[in-house]
Write a protein that holds these residues in place. Structure first.
Motif, PDB file in Angstrom:
ATOM      1  N   UNK A 162      35.343  18.437 -11.589  1.00 56.71           N
ATOM      2  CA  UNK A 162      35.541  17.012 -11.323  1.00 56.71           C
ATOM      3  C   UNK A 162      37.008  16.653 -11.175  1.00 56.71           C
ATOM      4  N   UNK A 163      37.865  17.231 -12.015  1.00 54.93           N
ATOM      5  CA  UNK A 163      39.302  16.968 -11.928  1.00 54.93           C
ATOM      6  C   UNK A 163      39.873  17.494 -10.613  1.00 54.93           C
ATOM      7  N   UNK A 164      39.441  18.676 -10.211  1.00 57.96           N
ATOM      8  CA  UNK A 164      39.919  19.256  -8.949  1.00 57.96           C
ATOM      9  C   UNK A 164      39.457  18.407  -7.768  1.00 57.96           C
ATOM     10  N   UNK A 165      38.213  17.982  -7.773  1.00 57.43           N
ATOM     11  CA  UNK A 165      37.688  17.173  -6.660  1.00 57.43           C
ATOM     12  C   UNK A 165      38.397  15.819  -6.608  1.00 57.43           C
ATOM     13  N   UNK A 166      38.670  15.213  -7.762  1.00 54.73           N
ATOM     14  CA  UNK A 166      39.424  13.952  -7.767  1.00 54.73           C
ATOM     15  C   UNK A 166      40.817  14.171  -7.202  1.00 54.73           C
ATOM     16  N   UNK A 167      41.471  15.251  -7.594  1.00 55.98           N
ATOM     17  CA  UNK A 167      42.805  15.549  -7.065  1.00 55.98           C
ATOM     18  C   UNK A 167      42.769  15.702  -5.549  1.00 55.98           C
ATOM     19  N   UNK A 168      41.792  16.432  -5.045  1.00 54.02           N
ATOM     20  CA  UNK A 168      41.666  16.624  -3.596  1.00 54.02           C
ATOM     21  C   UNK A 168      41.429  15.280  -2.907  1.00 54.02           C
ATOM     22  N   UNK A 169      40.588  14.427  -3.498  1.00 52.27           N
ATOM     23  CA  UNK A 169      40.292  13.119  -2.899  1.00 52.27           C
ATOM     24  C   UNK A 169      41.539  12.237  -2.867  1.00 52.27           C
ATOM     25  N   UNK A 170      42.300  12.227  -3.950  1.00 52.48           N
ATOM     26  CA  UNK A 170      43.511  11.405  -3.999  1.00 52.48           C
ATOM     27  C   UNK A 170      44.546  11.943  -3.013  1.00 52.48           C
TER      28      UNK A 170
END
Length: 177
Positions: free
Chosen positions: A137-145
């Motif tokens: 989840x943290x990685x996907x949020x980083x990619x989205x941001x």
């Protein structure tokens, strides 16, 4: 690349929804088994892990849909030129923060794996297994941001802004309730 990223965000949102449905299923099974005089050992552990997974896996999808709390209230009050610069600064800071969060989370999960840390509840499994949803989840949020930051740098409209504009155009003001 756009298609891959959109599918990644949608898949993480769908997986978060599956986790929520699984929470309901486990809790219903636990209640039913209790009525039948049986125990569902470890149900609380499973529900806790699913709850954390649903929260973190939904972050990227939620951010892109414009549903996370942002500084929009402040940004909307600025003139157009300052609005763009402030949005770039806010997203840039968010990229840095999320990047550090990914580093810290991955290090945390790695250390759990390295030291063979085991869950403290009734279900004795390596704790890094349920922690992986936190990391994903943290990685996907980083990619989205980062994705939205790049869109904004290139002069485009971020997906969260487009989603918010679409809601306003359809007179959906439910976010302000």
């Amino acid at each position: 690349m756009r298609r891959f990223l959109d599918r990644l965000y949608a898949a993480s949102g769908a997986l978060a929804a599956v986790c929520l449905a699984s929470i309901a299923a486990v809790m219903l099974a636990q209640a039913g088994m209790r009525e039948a005089g049986m125990l569902f050992r470890g149900a609380d552990d499973i529900v806790a892990w699913l709850c954390a997974a649903s929260a973190f896996l939904a972050l990227g999808h939620t951010f892109r849909r414009g549903e996370l709390v942002r500084v929009g209230l402040l940004i909307e009050r600025l003139p157009a030129g300052a609005r763009r610069q402030f949005a770039l600064a806010a997203l840039g800071f968010t990229v840095l923060f999320c990047g550090y969060m990914v580093y810290a989370v991955l290090r945390f999960v790695y250390e759990s794996w390295k030291f063979n840390e085991v869950a403290q509840g009734l279900i004795q499994i390596p704790i890094w297994i349920p922690q992986m949803s936190f990391a994903a989840g943290a990685v996907i949020l980083f990619v989205a941001v980062l994705d939205e930051f790049v869109v904004l740098v290139r002069g485009g409209t971020p997906a969260y802004q487009a989603a918010e504009d679409e809601r306003r155009a359809s007179k959906d003001f439910s976010e302000t309730l």
